[in-house]
Design an enzyme around this catalytic site. Structure first.
Site, short mmCIF file in Angstrom:
data_model
loop_
_atom_site.label_atom_id
_atom_site.label_comp_id
_atom_site.label_asym_id
_atom_site.label_seq_id
_atom_site.Cartn_x
_atom_site.Cartn_y
_atom_site.Cartn_z
N VAL A 575 -13.04 46.04 5.30
CA VAL A 575 -12.96 44.67 5.81
C VAL A 575 -14.31 43.98 5.59
O VAL A 575 -15.35 44.51 5.96
CB VAL A 575 -12.58 44.64 7.30
CG1 VAL A 575 -12.47 43.20 7.80
CG2 VAL A 575 -11.27 45.38 7.53
N ASP A 694 -0.75 52.74 16.18
CA ASP A 694 -2.18 53.05 16.05
C ASP A 694 -3.01 52.13 16.95
O ASP A 694 -4.05 51.63 16.55
CB ASP A 694 -2.62 52.90 14.59
CG ASP A 694 -3.95 53.62 14.31
OD1 ASP A 694 -4.33 54.49 15.11
OD2 ASP A 694 -4.59 53.29 13.30
#
Length: 747
Positions: A575, A694
């Site tokens: 990211v 998650d």
């Protein structure tokens, strides 16, 4: 300083105004301040220097009038003020007061009025360029006196010529034996094109009369201009045939004849132009066959002879591997098969054959056009199946096969074309079911399969949820799909098991520490279910609703994926922080070399396609492209969360900027409420339900006002509307989903 003779400050990012003190440098001969950021007006004193010979002020932000003293500076041999915001008229006696002028460059400004006839007195003038201004009127007729003239450009002004008298300037220019470049494009010239055009200097290399209203024929002796490298006659009202003598222009590299009223055959002598790289003759009334002699043009990169009346078959010899920009033969009367040699076009970007009478099968060799981006074969009579070899064209973005006689089924392999944005298959005789895999395409924006004989259930993924990009009318045997399509329900042989509500709350150690007491969560959740903060399900979105960005856009936004912009790394991607069109975003770049990352991208797109909620990270756009190495590239662009992840707040690093910051009780409660709100929406508020799988502190991001947003749906599970043992067992092969310490119940 007063003895200074040369000042050259070219391309130095200078700002402000030109100092008036430069007028005191009485010995100055050359002053160059080009390519800076200078503004304001030109000081009057600069023109009073009796020795000034060359003044270069191009590419600045200068405005106002040019000082009159400059027009009277007899020592000047070069005056360049191009690309500024200057305005005003040229003095009528300019040619007499500047007798030494060699370079007169006034292009890209706002000058008005006429070019004075005294221009012909500049007997040593070599370069004259007043392009992109507001000059008008008739061009002076005595330009033939400029025996040294090499460059003459009147481009993009309002000059006029309507009759033989007003066209005398062109005839006069035939006396300029040194002329290399002449451009009069985009003016208001009309009337008959003088035959004297073919008497210009044999040294002329660039001749451009584009986009006027000039009529008449192309002079039959145009072949006399043997030095021509670029000839632009497009965008006029020219009639008659293309002269056979054009084949004598053996140095020609670019020939543009499009958008006229030319008729007759394309001369076979065109094959003599072996240096030609671009040939445009579209939008005329040309007829007859395409000359096979075009096959001799082995340097050709662009061929456009579209929108004419050309007939016969497509010569296989014109399928040249050198053609890389586009080959456009569309909207003619061409018939017969598409030559199998089409596979030779290995460098071609666009192949446009629409609106002809081509027939036979689409050759499988077309898969050899491996860099093709646009393929238009619509409005022909092609038969047989859609070739599966199209899957080899990985960069294809537009495929149009509308209005043919194709049959068979739609190849599911088309979904493997990862850049495909538009697929048009309407008005054929295609049958069978719609491939489910087409719904998995994350790039497809428009799909038109109307008026075929397709049958069976419509897929429920991807493009099939985009009403604006989908057309399926005229297929009476289709069923199912989204309710807005108003199709009949599909008959099913399977009996669905009764649905039972499922509420799945992941166990997250970090969240338990944060909440401190489970009863509080229960209380908040109860309030949410009772309607205290009830959220109505948001309408589903599609990835095709989002604006697409290219690999280059993301490369630029992240400064070449710089470490300085790194926000975090995960198993499937990295990211980065990046700026796209004046907003800052978080860009998740998938590592497609990592096993499972491509599926993670698809899963995340599928999940994000279905959800829209204030407590989920907002997706801005996505990218499905190819990088500079020709490899697949996938990225998602999200709204940037300025306060990072919850993990950095409850487990700060010693060196971190957050090491001394803690969460207040009210902030903890707000975060807890947002998380429960998000989970309630995912499990109960969207259809079908989604399990995040998650949920952990690093996937909980914080806004500027410290509200929580759930992100990272890379391994999310989407529950079927009718859950069965079979579907559950099929999911078991995927394995346990989640991270160590953060595995959701049911996995």
């Amino acid at each position: 300083m007063q003895s200074l003779r040369v000042v050259q400050l070219y391309n130095n990012s200078l700002t402000g105004n030109i100092p008036s003190s430069l007028g005191n440098l009485t010995r100055l001969t050359i002053l160059s301040l080009a390519a800076n950021h200078l503004g304001g007006s030109i000081p009057e004193g600069i023109g009073n220097n009796p020795h000034l010979g060359f003044l270069q002020l191009a590419m600045n932000n200068l405005s106002g009038l040019l000082p009159l003293s400059l027009y009277n500076q007899s020592s000047l041999y070069g005056l360049c003020v191009m690309s500024n915001n200057l305005h005003g008229h040229l003095p009528t006696d300019m040619g007499r007061s500047l007798p030494r002028m060699q370079s007169f460059l006034f292009g890209v400004n706002q000058f008005t009025g006429v070019v004075p006839p005294s221009l012909s007195n500049m007997s040593v003038l070599q370069l004259f360029d007043v392009s992109s201004n507001e000059f008008g009127g008739v061009v002076p007729s005595a330009l033939g006196a400029l025996q040294e003239l090499r460059w003459f450009s009147l481009t993009r002004n309002k000059f006029e010529a309507h009759n033989e008298q007003e066209w005398k300037f062109l005839t006069s220019l035939t006396n300029c034996s040194m002329l290399r470049h002449m451009s009069i494009e985009q003016n208001r010239f009309s009337g008959q094109l003088p035959t004297s055009l073919s008497n210009l200097s044999t040294n002329i290399q660039h001749l451009n009369i584009f986009n006027n209203s000039i009529s008449g024929i192309i002079p039959s002796d145009i072949g006399n201009l043997i030095g021509l490298e670029v000839l632009v006659l497009a965008g006029n009202l020219l009639t008659g045939a293309i002269p056979e003598s054009i084949g004598k222009l053996t140095q020609l590299k670019e020939l543009y004849l499009s958008s006229n009223n030319l008729s007759g055959f394309i001369p076979s002598s065109i094959g003599n132009l072996t240096s030609l790289s671009r040939l445009g003759a579209g939008i005329n009334s040309l007829e007859g066959p395409i000359p096979s002699s075009i096959g001799k043009l082995t340097k050709l990169s662009l061929l456009d002879i579209s929108t004419n009346h050309l007939s016969g078959s497509i010569p296989n010899k014109i399928m040249l591997s050198s053609i890389s920009i586009y080959l456009d033969l569309s909207y003619n009367l061409l018939e017969g098969p598409l030559p199998s040699e089409v596979g030779n076009l290995v460098n071609l970007g666009q192949l446009l054959l629409s609106g002809n009478q081509l027939s036979g099968k689409i050759p499988a060799t077309i898969g050899g056009c491996v860099v093709l981006e646009t393929l238009l074969l619509d409005r022909n009579s092609f038969q047989g199946n859609i070739p599966r070899s199209l899957k080899n064209i990985k960069g294809l973005t537009i495929l149009n096969l509308t209005n043919n006689k194709l049959n068979g089924s739609i190849p599911g392999d088309l979904s493997s074309i990862t850049s495909l944005q538009e697929l048009h298959l309407a008005h054929n005789d295609l049958s069978g079911s719609i491939p489910e895999l087409l719904g998995c395409s994350t790039s497809l924006l428009h799909l038109d399969i109307s008026f075929n004989s397709l049958q069976g259930e419509i897929p429920k993924e991807g493009i099939f949820w985009n009403l604006t990009g989908l057309s399926i009318v005229g297929n009476n045997e289709l069923c199912g799909g989204m309710p807005q399509l108003q199709l009949r329900k599909c008959q099913s042989s399977k009996k669905g098991l009764p649905k039972s509500p499922r509420i799945i709350v992941p166990t997250t150690g970090g969240i338990l520490v944060l909440l401190a007491a489970l009863p509080l969560v229960g209380f908040l959740y109860t309030k949410l279910k009772s309607g205290l903060r009830k959220e109505l399900p948001s309408p589903q979105t599609t990835m095709s609703d989002l604006p697409m960005v290219s690999y280059n856009d993301i490369l630029k936004a992240t400064d070449g994926f710089s470490e300085a912009n790194l926000l975090g790394k995960g198993r499937y991607g990295t990211v980065y922080k990046g700026t796209l069109e004046n907003f800052v975003a978080a860009i998740k770049v998938f590592n497609l070399q990592q096993s499972g990352s491509y599926k993670s991208f698809q899963d995340e797109c599928e999940a994000l396609r279905r959800v829209r909620h204030r407590c989920l990270v907002k997706i801005i756009t996505c990218c499905s492209s190819i990088n500079h190495q020709g490899q697949d590239f996938r990225a998602l662009v999200f709204e940037l969360m300025p306060n990072g992840s919850l993990d950095h707040w409850i487990h700060p690093d010693i060196e971190s900027q957050n090491s001394n910051r803690t969460l207040s009780l009210s902030q903890r409660l707000d975060i807890a409420v947002d998380l429960v709100d998000a989970l309630n929406y995912l499990h109960n508020g969207c259809q079908p339900s989604i399990i995040h799988c998650d949920l952990k502190p690093s996937n909980i991001l914080l806004t500027e006002d410290m509200r929580a947003r759930v992100g990272d749906f890379g391994i999310a599970r989407i529950l079927n509307e009718v859950t069965s043992e079979a579907s559950a067992s099929s999911l078991s092969s995927i394995g346990i989903r989640g991270s160590i310490g953060y595995v959701a119940p049911g996995n």
